[in-house]
Write an enzyme that holds these catalytic residues in place. Sequence first.
Site, PDB file in Angstrom:
ATOM      1  N   TYR A 466     -19.232 -21.948 -17.629  1.00 10.88           N
ATOM      2  CA  TYR A 466     -19.982 -21.010 -17.040  1.00 10.88           C
ATOM      3  C   TYR A 466     -20.441 -20.437 -16.340  1.00 10.88           C
ATOM      4  CZ  TYR A 466     -18.854 -20.565 -22.018  1.00 10.88           C
ATOM      5  OH  TYR A 466     -17.768 -20.635 -23.879  1.00 10.88           O
ATOM      6  N   HIS A 467     -20.712 -21.095 -15.139  1.00 10.58           N
ATOM      7  CA  HIS A 467     -21.170 -21.143 -13.514  1.00 10.58           C
ATOM      8  C   HIS A 467     -20.634 -21.954 -12.315  1.00 10.58           C
ATOM      9  CE1 HIS A 467     -24.886 -21.948 -17.041  1.00 10.58           C
ATOM     10  NE2 HIS A 467     -24.335 -20.740 -16.586  1.00 10.58           N
ATOM     11  N   PRO A 468     -19.391 -20.826 -12.465  1.00  8.24           N
ATOM     12  CA  PRO A 468     -18.885 -21.574 -11.675  1.00  8.24           C
ATOM     13  C   PRO A 468     -19.405 -20.645  -9.605  1.00  8.24           C
ATOM     14  CG  PRO A 468     -17.562 -19.740 -12.437  1.00  8.24           C
ATOM     15  CD  PRO A 468     -17.890 -19.885 -13.040  1.00  8.24           C
TER      16      PRO A 468
END
Length: 528
Positions: A466-468
Amino acid sequence: MRPRGEFDFIVVGAGPAGCACATRLAQARPEASVLLLETGPAKSGIRSDVPLGIATLVPFRNARNYGYRTVPQAGLGGRRGVQPRGRGLGGSSLINAMIYIRGQREDYDDWARLGAAGWAWRDVLPYFLRGEDNARGADAWHATGGPLAVSDLASPSDCARAFVDAAVQCGHPLNTDFNGASQEGVGLYQVFQRRGRRWNAARAYLATLAPKNLTVLADAPVARVLLEDGRARGIACVDGSTYAARAEVVLSAGAFGTPQLLMLSGIGPAGHLRELGIPVLRDSPELGANLQDHVDFVISRRVNDRGLFGTVPSIVPQVLRAIAPFRRGTGLLTSNVAEAGGFLRTRPGLDRPDVQMHLCIGIVDNHSRRLHATRGMSLHTCVLRPHSRGSVRLAGTDAGRAPQIDPAFLTDERDMETLLAGTALARRILAAPAFARYAGPALYDAETDDEARLREIVRAHADTIYHPVGTCRMGSDAAAVVDPELRVRGVAGLRVADASVMPTLVSGNTQAACAMIGERAAEFIARG
């Protein structure tokens, strides 16, 4: 078009960066009017406020989670990955694991080396400190008095402590402060919480600091930026209403939303826009490219231990018993699930950690989309600085339609090698004596000794943590989407302030870095 109002500045998107940018800009320019627009709802809701509620918010699309899916991923065996993104005042700080990590100082020095002048570690540290209110107090690395409440976990589990002890037994250093002098080592995470409750970005900035010259509108999805004569003049909402900006428009819609809005406005790769019939107002070939994300693999074990939780049916009585302690700011409901972890080097010769671990006190199978009638634990391992590069493209001209998201996970073989090496480190920690109490069968044979089989399992089950970032790359070169003061190249009066401007992914969770970007953006804009 229905004109609704005119403001000096308009900020689109109320995630950590947008909340910080709009609030600090309104404070710095009290004579100016600032409008903050957010697609999602104004209220966070009890499932967000209760930290353990993350387990119900992340798995599927809901009022506070866009619940995006990727295009089929060749590196993941053709699977479509899951991409949760927060929706509402607070953005992804409404649904994330609340972990406070800045990243490594080398991350920011690399940004400066790559052309983001003024973004080296020495430049950004003051803005991290400005935003921080650390319950441990102030020192050379930390500050108090900022809007972002940071605290130790109120009731860390025995399992999290056992993980830390096991990792130390394996020779990894104990680290009580991942945001201190060194990130390397293992320990318990600090979190964005106050008195055991989630402290999201809207609560931090909007509820406590917002001055009267800041107007906040929730449930107001934006369709595009209004451009005229090479300048941003305002925004148009999905419902046909418009808002004019006398000075600047700032996009803070995230690594997916910001490039989507820019492309819908006619800014982006010319060929792609023409395919969709969108008039090209500014050809920006790199816009939507350079997508980076932390690819992650999870080892989950079935463990019948009362200190852990399962999805069904054991979680119900556990939650009921935890209500009374939660009212006092303690107990199971204050858990962020990912309570402990570490930053480790997978091989000799590396100058800094290249993998991160998250120890979760429950079974996390397919982002908790797959349920299990048993208790258990999970250990995540992710690649901190992936080499794979993906993209975001439009799926159509409807602003309400999800974009095409392609993280290109594991398309660079170096990422697979790092992930396998990190998984080997994770297995050694799980096998240490201090963790013997949590022995149990692993899901999907994830602890197999057959490397070929493990590669298959990784491709079948790895995904995002969850770190784009990176889809509107910041730099000094002409190809960069924004310059080092976050101005969109070739368009006056338009900036970007969110994770999309990161040239490379920071080494860790991204909320703190996004808030820092918002703090800096406000200062750039305020000084003109």
